[in-house]
Design a protein around this motif. Structure first.
Motif, PDB file in Angstrom:
ATOM      1  N   GLU A   4     -63.588  13.226 -16.241  1.00 20.01           N
ATOM      2  CA  GLU A   4     -63.568  12.072 -17.145  1.00 20.01           C
ATOM      3  C   GLU A   4     -64.994  11.589 -17.416  1.00 20.01           C
ATOM      4  OE1 GLU A   4     -61.085  10.568 -18.821  1.00 20.01           O
ATOM      5  OE2 GLU A   4     -59.706  12.082 -18.078  1.00 20.01           O
ATOM      6  N   ARG A   5     -65.774  11.510 -16.371  1.00 17.40           N
ATOM      7  CA  ARG A   5     -67.162  11.053 -16.525  1.00 17.40           C
ATOM      8  C   ARG A   5     -67.964  12.031 -17.390  1.00 17.40           C
ATOM      9  NH1 ARG A   5     -71.559   9.801 -11.780  1.00 17.40           N
ATOM     10  NH2 ARG A   5     -73.273   9.392 -13.206  1.00 17.40           N
ATOM     11  N   ALA A   7     -66.841  14.246 -19.558  1.00 14.13           N
ATOM     12  CA  ALA A   7     -66.344  14.223 -20.945  1.00 14.13           C
ATOM     13  C   ALA A   7     -66.915  13.027 -21.691  1.00 14.13           C
ATOM     14  CB  ALA A   7     -64.821  14.181 -20.955  1.00 14.13           C
ATOM     15  N   GLY A   8     -67.009  11.890 -21.011  1.00 21.11           N
ATOM     16  CA  GLY A   8     -67.583  10.709 -21.638  1.00 21.11           C
ATOM     17  C   GLY A   8     -69.062  10.870 -21.936  1.00 21.11           C
ATOM     18  N   GLU A   9     -69.800  11.390 -20.958  1.00 15.89           N
ATOM     19  CA  GLU A   9     -71.242  11.579 -21.143  1.00 15.89           C
ATOM     20  C   GLU A   9     -71.543  12.585 -22.240  1.00 15.89           C
ATOM     21  OE1 GLU A   9     -73.152  12.555 -17.449  1.00 15.89           O
ATOM     22  OE2 GLU A   9     -72.495  10.687 -16.490  1.00 15.89           O
ATOM     23  N   LEU A  10     -70.745  13.645 -22.308  1.00 12.44           N
ATOM     24  CA  LEU A  10     -70.974  14.696 -23.294  1.00 12.44           C
ATOM     25  C   LEU A  10     -70.264  14.418 -24.620  1.00 12.44           C
ATOM     26  CD1 LEU A  10     -70.544  17.843 -21.029  1.00 12.44           C
ATOM     27  CD2 LEU A  10     -72.678  16.783 -21.789  1.00 12.44           C
ATOM     28  N   ARG A  11     -69.434  13.385 -24.624  1.00 12.62           N
ATOM     29  CA  ARG A  11     -68.605  13.072 -25.799  1.00 12.62           C
ATOM     30  C   ARG A  11     -67.796  14.306 -26.216  1.00 12.62           C
ATOM     31  NH1 ARG A  11     -71.249   8.204 -28.487  1.00 12.62           N
ATOM     32  NH2 ARG A  11     -72.927   7.790 -27.043  1.00 12.62           N
ATOM     33  N   ASP A  12     -67.144  14.884 -25.214  1.00 15.33           N
ATOM     34  CA  ASP A  12     -66.381  16.117 -25.411  1.00 15.33           C
ATOM     35  C   ASP A  12     -64.967  15.926 -24.861  1.00 15.33           C
ATOM     36  OD1 ASP A  12     -65.355  18.670 -25.562  1.00 15.33           O
ATOM     37  OD2 ASP A  12     -67.060  19.637 -24.597  1.00 15.33           O
ATOM     38  N   ASP A  13     -64.069  15.462 -25.719  1.00 16.68           N
ATOM     39  CA  ASP A  13     -62.686  15.231 -25.293  1.00 16.68           C
ATOM     40  C   ASP A  13     -61.946  16.517 -24.960  1.00 16.68           C
ATOM     41  OD1 ASP A  13     -62.805  12.464 -25.407  1.00 16.68           O
ATOM     42  OD2 ASP A  13     -62.249  12.409 -27.529  1.00 16.68           O
ATOM     43  N   ARG A  16     -61.243  17.046 -21.329  1.00 15.15           N
ATOM     44  CA  ARG A  16     -60.056  16.367 -20.794  1.00 15.15           C
ATOM     45  C   ARG A  16     -58.792  17.197 -21.039  1.00 15.15           C
ATOM     46  NH1 ARG A  16     -63.068  11.827 -22.992  1.00 15.15           N
ATOM     47  NH2 ARG A  16     -63.543  10.379 -21.299  1.00 15.15           N
TER      48      ARG A  16
END
Length: 63
Positions: A4-5, A7-13, A16
């Motif tokens: 989750e972290r 994906a958020g940092e990389l802006r890559d859903d 997930r």
């Protein structure tokens, strides 16, 4: 959770979504509810997640 972290940092859903497939495979190991088609789909997604994470690691090793 690390995925989750990341994906958020990389802006890559997609991370997930791929990880969700890996979790489903893990549950299937204990409960055996996936048919071959469902298993194969999630297996390919698990391999895609591994490749994506390898790329991320390799990019950050050289920095």
């Amino acid at each position: 959770m690390i995925v989750e972290r990341l994906a958020g940092e990389l802006r890559d859903d997609e991370l997930r979504v791929l990880f969700d497939s890996v979790e489903k495979l893990h549950a299937n190991f204990y409960h055996g509810f996936l048919d071959k088609e469902g298993f194969d789909l999630r297996r390919s997604r698990a391999l895609a997640l591994i490749n994506k994470l390898k790329e991320y690691i390799n990019r950050h090793r050289s920095v």
